[in-house]
Write an enzyme that holds these catalytic residues in place. Structure first.
Site, PDB file in Angstrom:
ATOM      1  CG  ASP A   1      -0.277   0.018   2.517  1.00  0.00           C
ATOM      2  OD1 ASP A   1       0.949   0.254   2.552  1.00  0.00           O
ATOM      3  OD2 ASP A   1      -0.948  -0.193   3.546  1.00  0.00           O
TER       4      ASP A   1
ATOM      5  N   GLY B   1       1.022   3.747   2.189  1.00  0.00           N
ATOM      6  CA  GLY B   1       1.305   4.358   3.479  1.00  0.00           C
ATOM      7  C   GLY B   1       0.258   5.375   3.887  1.00  0.00           C
TER       8      GLY B   1
ATOM      9  CE1 TYR C   1      -7.974   2.860   6.467  1.00  0.00           C
ATOM     10  CE2 TYR C   1      -6.306   1.629   7.678  1.00  0.00           C
ATOM     11  CZ  TYR C   1      -7.621   2.013   7.504  1.00  0.00           C
ATOM     12  OH  TYR C   1      -8.577   1.547   8.367  1.00  0.00           O
TER      13      TYR C   1
ATOM     14  CG  ASP D   1      -5.151   6.561  -0.952  1.00  0.00           C
ATOM     15  OD1 ASP D   1      -4.125   6.266  -0.304  1.00  0.00           O
ATOM     16  OD2 ASP D   1      -6.212   5.921  -0.860  1.00  0.00           O
TER      17      ASP D   1
ATOM     18  CG  ASP E   1      -6.069  -5.270   1.890  1.00  0.00           C
ATOM     19  OD1 ASP E   1      -5.816  -5.013   3.086  1.00  0.00           O
ATOM     20  OD2 ASP E   1      -6.595  -4.423   1.121  1.00  0.00           O
TER      21      ASP E   1
ATOM     22  CB  CYS F   1     -11.152 -27.278   7.721  1.00  0.00           C
ATOM     23  SG  CYS F   1      -9.834 -26.097   7.319  1.00  0.00           S
TER      24      CYS F   1
ATOM     25  CB  CYS G   1      -6.311 -25.422   7.599  1.00  0.00           C
ATOM     26  SG  CYS G   1      -6.786 -25.541   9.331  1.00  0.00           S
TER      27      CYS G   1
ATOM     28  CB  CYS H   1      -8.839 -28.541  10.540  1.00  0.00           C
ATOM     29  SG  CYS H   1      -9.694 -27.034  11.058  1.00  0.00           S
TER      30      CYS H   1
ATOM     31  CG  HIS I   1      -9.397 -22.633  10.678  1.00  0.00           C
ATOM     32  ND1 HIS I   1      -9.816 -23.746   9.975  1.00  0.00           N
ATOM     33  CD2 HIS I   1     -10.506 -21.848  10.825  1.00  0.00           C
ATOM     34  CE1 HIS I   1     -11.100 -23.654   9.725  1.00  0.00           C
ATOM     35  NE2 HIS I   1     -11.544 -22.515  10.225  1.00  0.00           N
TER      36      HIS I   1
END
Lengths: 397, 397
Positions: free
Chosen positions: A92, A94, A96, A146, A290, A328, A330, A333, A359
């Protein structure tokens, strides 16, 4: 070769299935980017991150410019080397974080001056600096600097921020072009940059995305979108949402703004969001997302599951031999019980946050994979409607 | 089949290369056991722990009995299931932590009463309870309940502790035999124990180790060793060292005590230690070790390397593109630079502690693997002498 290709378009919505080509390989869209704030997705080793289905990470320019600093990242060999991640990275600008984390000391049309939230050190950021830093970090996708406004916002404040965002976008494009045209930056040799990282990150192959601001004021969004598109970028982001406006206003703004952005370029909804938000935005034609939710919630013992949220500190899980989410695939799990994970959280063991972050990341990447599959099949609209009913709980958390 | 076989004996020292058979598979000795205090080796996922070369973990009875409690561990399916570790686990008896962490409210020949360091709750531990808890956790190797005295200690205090350790060892053996003879414990069905964990951990196959105490008083050590050996155990531990006596006194005591323990049983030096301590003890005929150093030091930004210690918070590492240890095959060294790891520590990122714990564990397991290889080759004594010179630094940390 164009950097974005649409492979399938959903017949009953604006959803599209595409692929973005970057210097570090392709990104299948719609895509979700976990947040690696300070050069690490908190607690997650890169091989395990890859195992969740993650293709691209977002890293924060604000955090990295303050610590370890862009020169240190360059000397280490670039951000990919720092993170041990050889796939795409988006940074990004910076903006924000400057507005949300630091103490601003000056903001005007030139840029911003602020005090670091870490040690109070004064720092300066503007369009040119933001592009320079992101280029030097070695990002595959660079975001324009921005001004992001918290909502609700005073109309004059919002209008000024939007005007500045457009002016800064022009300067960002010029700065990006200057750096791309040089190929190697003039200052490189004196900075002792590792040539390896430059070869792997050819400057000319870095994509620059413009950002549309305007809060939930649709007229302002339209004007901003038109001017950002006129400047011309490799992709277009919708910024300034998920900042307090609520799900309804967010969806309304995205549904209005997305069609104003060129269909043949990737569209990125910044900082969003819950599963239901992502489904609604994909339906409106958004390709990238994101959000810190999977990792931040994971660290706070909150698990996403298709059956609804699970709070692993709850004593009902104390004796549970079930995995966090049945079925799941992952790491958590496959190996750990809810009872064990609850115990890790209660005992302050790092494995608690690590296992739930893993997870939740897998949950998000599986959602994206399902989204891509249903767009390919042409039944996304119906499927998404069912999913959004199922995930209605996610808006009440 | 005997549970311990010696494969090679070093011709020029008392070092031996062996294998211990447990209910969860073999342990090649000399072996190092990372410490999984509360059911987790801090921050390390089991697959990565396995990748370091770890064969067996130590878990702390004291921590687990207080949180989540032995009933909760049973309901989850046993300690192996809780930890997602299907290899051998050794549990200590809780004695060491009772004396070092809790507030003791009573200690006499019967046992101890203490207040939990977590919430002050009153708890009771004695020989029978310690064996019962360790059996119910599902440990492959169970330790006798002993009294460990901080050094230097008053001779009367030391003598009393040693006498109690012997009395308690007799009671532990009786309790262990009673449980082993039952096969399934009487109370099992009412506790809702997962039968799977019982099948995988047959009670009859659990090894019980006796512990020799006596501080650095060699006469006391001799008397204690003789009586513990007379009771008869599956293995013998030297306890009460690495508690303030210094490297020289520790080595002297180990060299005196180890030969008093039967050569055809495994010998375990508890809570030790630095690489130089381990080398000296292997030379004296010790087969097993545990220590928090690789993980605790890793969490504190201290890395073990063959070239000496590295403190990763040091600013000299800020720009370093080198791995923590050149030539190391651990996850950290294969993927991350010193500069990145320093940045993670400075930023409070979990990856810092995780990566250095992984490296240090691999360093220790590589040391053990080298030790085993040199005993097999018959050149351990010469090699170890060179190594001990090289690791002399480790005594000054």
């Amino acid at each position: 070769m164009p950097h974005f290709r649409i492979l399938n378009a959903d017949p009953h919505s604006s959803a599209r299935r595409g692929v973005i080509e970057t210097a570090h390989g392709p990104v299948q869209t719609p895509a979700f980017m976990p947040v690696g704030t300070a050069g690490a997705v908190k607690g997650i080793l890169p091989s395990l991150l890859q195992e969740t289905g993650t293709q691209i990470i977002l890293a924060n320019t604000y955090h990295l410019m303050l610590r370890p600093g862009v020169e240190a990242v360059e000397r280490i060999g670039g951000l990919h080397r720092l993170m041990a991640w050889d796939r795409p990275i988006l940074t990004d600008s910076g903006g924000y974080q400057v507005f949300s984390l630091s103490s601003l000391t000056r903001i005007d049309d030139e840029g911003v001056e602020f005090s670091s939230h870490i040690d109070g050190a004064r720092a300066h950021l503007n369009a040119e600096i933001a592009i320079d830093i992101q280029s030097r970090l070695g990002a595959d996708i660079i975001m324009c600097f921005d001004e992001c406004t918290a909502l609700p916002a005073d109309p004059t404040r919002l209008e000024t921020a939007t005007r500045r965002t457009i002016e800064w976008a022009k300067r960002c494009k010029a700065a990006h072009r200057a750096i791309s045209d040089c190929g190697f930056r003039i200052a490189d040799s004196s900075r002792g940059v590792n040539p390896q990282s430059e070869i792997r990150n050819p400057q000319s192959n870095r994509l620059l995305f413009g950002i549309v601001q305007g809060g939930t004021d649709l007229e302002l969004r339209r004007r901003c979108a038109e001017q950002i598109v006129e400047i011309g970028f490799d992709g277009y982001a919708i910024g300034g949402l998920s900042v307090g406006e609520g799900h309804g206003n967010m969806v309304r703004t995205v549904e209005f703004t997305a069609p104003l952005l060129p269909a043949d370029h990737p569209r990125y909804l910044m900082g969003v969001g819950m599963p239901v938000d992502i489904l609604a935005a994909v339906r409106a034609g958004v390709d990238m997302f994101d959000c810190v939710l999977p990792t931040r919630n994971g660290r706070n013992a909150f698990a996403f599951t298709e059956q609804g949220p699970l709070r692993l500190r709850n004593s009902v899980h104390g004796d549970s031999t079930e995995p966090v989410e049945s079925g799941c695939d992952c790491y958590s799990c496959r190996h750990f019980t809810r009872g064990a994970i609850r115990h890790f959280f209660n005992s302050g063991e790092m494995l608690g946050p690590i296992l739930l972050s893993l997870h939740n990341l897998r949950f998000y990447q599986r959602l994206m994979s399902n989204i891509r599959e249903h767009i390919e099949r042409g039944d996304f609209a119906t499927w998404a409607a069912g999913q959004m009913d199922q995930y209605a709980w996610t808006d009440n958390q």
